[in-house]
Design a protein around this motif. Structure first.
Motif, PDB file in Angstrom:
ATOM      1  N   GLU A   1       1.158  -1.698   0.003  1.00 45.35           N
ATOM      2  CA  GLU A   1       0.416  -0.504  -0.050  1.00 45.35           C
ATOM      3  C   GLU A   1       1.177   1.602   0.131  1.00 45.35           C
TER       4      GLU A   1
ATOM      5  N   LEU B   1      -4.354   7.735   4.519  1.00 49.85           N
ATOM      6  CA  LEU B   1      -3.511   5.779   5.403  1.00 49.85           C
ATOM      7  C   LEU B   1      -4.025   5.853   6.553  1.00 49.85           C
TER       8      LEU B   1
ATOM      9  N   PRO C   1      -6.889   2.668   5.839  1.00 53.11           N
ATOM     10  CA  PRO C   1      -5.676   2.258   5.341  1.00 53.11           C
ATOM     11  C   PRO C   1      -7.148   1.134   4.656  1.00 53.11           C
TER      12      PRO C   1
ATOM     13  N   THR D   1      -1.978  -3.365   6.510  1.00 50.05           N
ATOM     14  CA  THR D   1      -1.596  -1.913   7.507  1.00 50.05           C
ATOM     15  C   THR D   1      -2.744  -2.631   8.461  1.00 50.05           C
TER      16      THR D   1
END
Length: 537
Positions: free
Chosen positions: A504, A511, A515, A520
């Motif tokens: 990612e 983020l 996410p 993540t």
């Protein structure tokens, strides 16, 4: 058992003329965890080493009392105990897990032998019975294929697996007390969470008392029932962990709580949407050939990785140990040769750069003590890149003036010019490393876990310094870290790596807020939360 497993009263430690520990008292019960927290030099490790009879420094003086109880009628005074008594206790009634299993484990012995050694010595087991017990212990601490890995050596384990093996060694004889001295500091957040869960599970199953030493109150909040806060060898606060979090009484405790990294909705640097790309990495591929018992094997450390770093911003590379973060940094700085891929810095080919162009990317390593030459003064260490690359003027006087400017830039007085690394604190050494990197006048500075080995308060000061340098000088950072709370605080963009591949990549605010990938989300979930874990009943 009646009474605490370990009771320490008025413990005092002096080495030469220095008073290291001054009148510390505490107790820890079966199935209880006592957290001991403080900065480097606060006396945490020295307190526990003295309480368990492990101090062996010239000129030492230890006084007070430290009584260990394993059963109702088995009480041993450890302060002033004979070597024979201590040999009987260590590895049997007391187990130890230290910060770096790479140096704590014997590289010449298999993991299985290091477990069976204490079983044969303290329990009198035969070789076959001890080996069976060692395999069971490796399985209990989560080592895959324990019947095969029991004959492996420490270097054949990952960092997290070595720490699990160290726990197996410590718990081999079912000790009444487990000492865990910074056991997760060098580990990534997911491995740290796994080690914490492992210790707590084994503690519940075996009724072990645990003393957990850390400089991070965030970690202590997840493991401890009670906490002892040390500052310069003095206990400044000693209370249940929930009370310390809710209402810390001492200013030093409040400082430690404020310094711990946390994921917050409002954290992170201001966005820089108009920043132009500076460093472009495309299709980077790095492979290593390693020897195994069955023959050579190729490890695909970095697999088709691409990203770009924008001028004047920070791009973070995050992931667990073995994800390829440091290998990417080593490839960009010429320390390893990639099999394929390109890396261009402002249009120049970085992978095939001449020495004159190599200075355009500088690196700050995790351990400043290891990266600085102990025989060179601070002034010499910062002058060296100026001399090699003919920067800072032609004369020694001009270069000395430039060194003074660089030291001032990182918040160190000119008097540090004559000091040596061993005369500096960890934070001061890292500031010297940053000054040395800035001496190159680079376009990009690679920060490879540059704050991972520092206390949380010192870490906070170094992060503030890095942000100030970016604001004042427009410095561009490639920030490598496993701590997502620090990543959020520093980064404009984030690339998440797993097993050498990008899983990612997104602007940091996006983020952290949303996410996309399960991996993540797993990394984010492993960060110690704002509040302490509920105290066990």
């Amino acid at each position: 058992m009646t009474g605490p497993v370990l009771r320490v009263d008025d413990l005092r430690v002096s080495i030469g003329r220095a008073d290291i520990v001054r009148g510390v008292s505490f107790a820890v019960e079966a199935e209880q965890t006592l957290g001991i927290v403080g900065e480097s030099g606060s006396g945490k490790s020295m307190t526990v080493l003295a309480a368990t009879g492990l101090i062996d420094a010239p000129g030492r003086r230890v006084s007070g009392s430290s009584v260990l109880r394993r059963g109702t009628d088995d009480a041993v005074e450890l302060v002033g105990a004979s070597d024979r008594t201590l040999r009987r206790v260590h590895g049997d009634a007391v187990g130890f897990v230290f910060q770096d299993p790479g140096t704590s484990l014997n590289p010449l012995l298999t993991i299985g032998r290091q477990i069976t050694e204490s079983l044969e010595t303290h329990r009198g087991l035969s070789g076959r019975a001890a080996r069976t017990r060692a395999i069971d212990l490796l399985e209990a601490v989560g080592i895959p294929h324990p019947d095969e890995r029991v004959d492996a050596y420490p270097h054949q384990f990952s960092g997290g697996q070595r720490q699990r093996a160290m726990i197996a060694v410590a718990l081999a004889c079912d000790p009444a007390l487990l000492i865990a001295d910074e056991p997760t500091t060098a580990l990534d957040v997911t491995t740290q969470a796994q080690i914490i869960d492992l210790v707590q599970t084994l503690q519940r199953e075996r009724g072990t008392a645990v003393v957990w030493i850390s400089h991070d109150l965030g970690v202590i909040g997840q493991v401890a029932d009670d906490v002892l806060v040390l500052r310069k060898g003095v206990a400044v606060e000693q209370r249940p962990i929930a009370d310390v979090y809710a209402q810390p009484e001492h200013a030093y405790t409040r400082e430690l709580l404020a310094a711990r990294p946390r994921i917050r909705a409002d954290a992170g640097p201001p966005p820089r949407p108009d920043a132009a790309p500076l460093l472009d990495v495309a299709d980077l591929d790095v492979r290593f050939t390693i020897a195994t018992p069955t023959g050579p094997r190729v490890v695909h450390a970095v697999d088709d990785v691409s990203f770009h770093v924008r001028r004047g911003t920070t791009l973070a590379l995050v992931g667990e140990s073995g994800s390829g973060k440091s290998t990417i940094a080593n490839a960009l700085t010429g320390l390893v040769s990639p099999k394929a891929g390109t890396a261009t810095l402002a249009g120049a080919d970085l992978l095939r750069a001449r020495r004159a162009d190599r200075r355009r990317i500088a690196m700050v390593f995790q351990d400043p003590f290891a990266s600085l030459d102990p025989r060179r003064s601070v002034g010499d260490a910062v002058t060296e890149p100026l001399r090699v690359h003919r920067l800072g003027g032609r004369t020694a006087s001009q270069r000395r003036d430039r060194v003074a400017e660089l030291l001032d830039l990182v918040g160190l007085p000119t008097a540090f010019h004559e000091r040596f690394p061993h005369e500096l604190s960890g934070g001061e050494r890292q500031r010297v490393s940053i000054a040395r990197a800035l001496a190159l006048e680079p376009d990009v500075i690679v920060l490879d876990e540059a704050t991972a080995s520092l206390d949380v308060s010192v870490q906070a000061h170094v992060l503030t310094l890095l942000r100030r340098l970016q604001d004042e000088l427009g410095t561009t950072y490639l920030f490598i870290a496993h701590d997502l709370a620090i990543v959020q605080e520093m980064s404009h963009d984030v690339v998440v790596l797993k097993e050498g591949r990008v899983v990612e990549a997104a602007p940091a605010p996006e983020l952290f807020a949303n996410p996309r990938e399960p991996y993540t989300r797993q990394l984010l979930a492993a960060v110690p939360p704002e509040r302490p874990r509920a105290v066990r009943s």
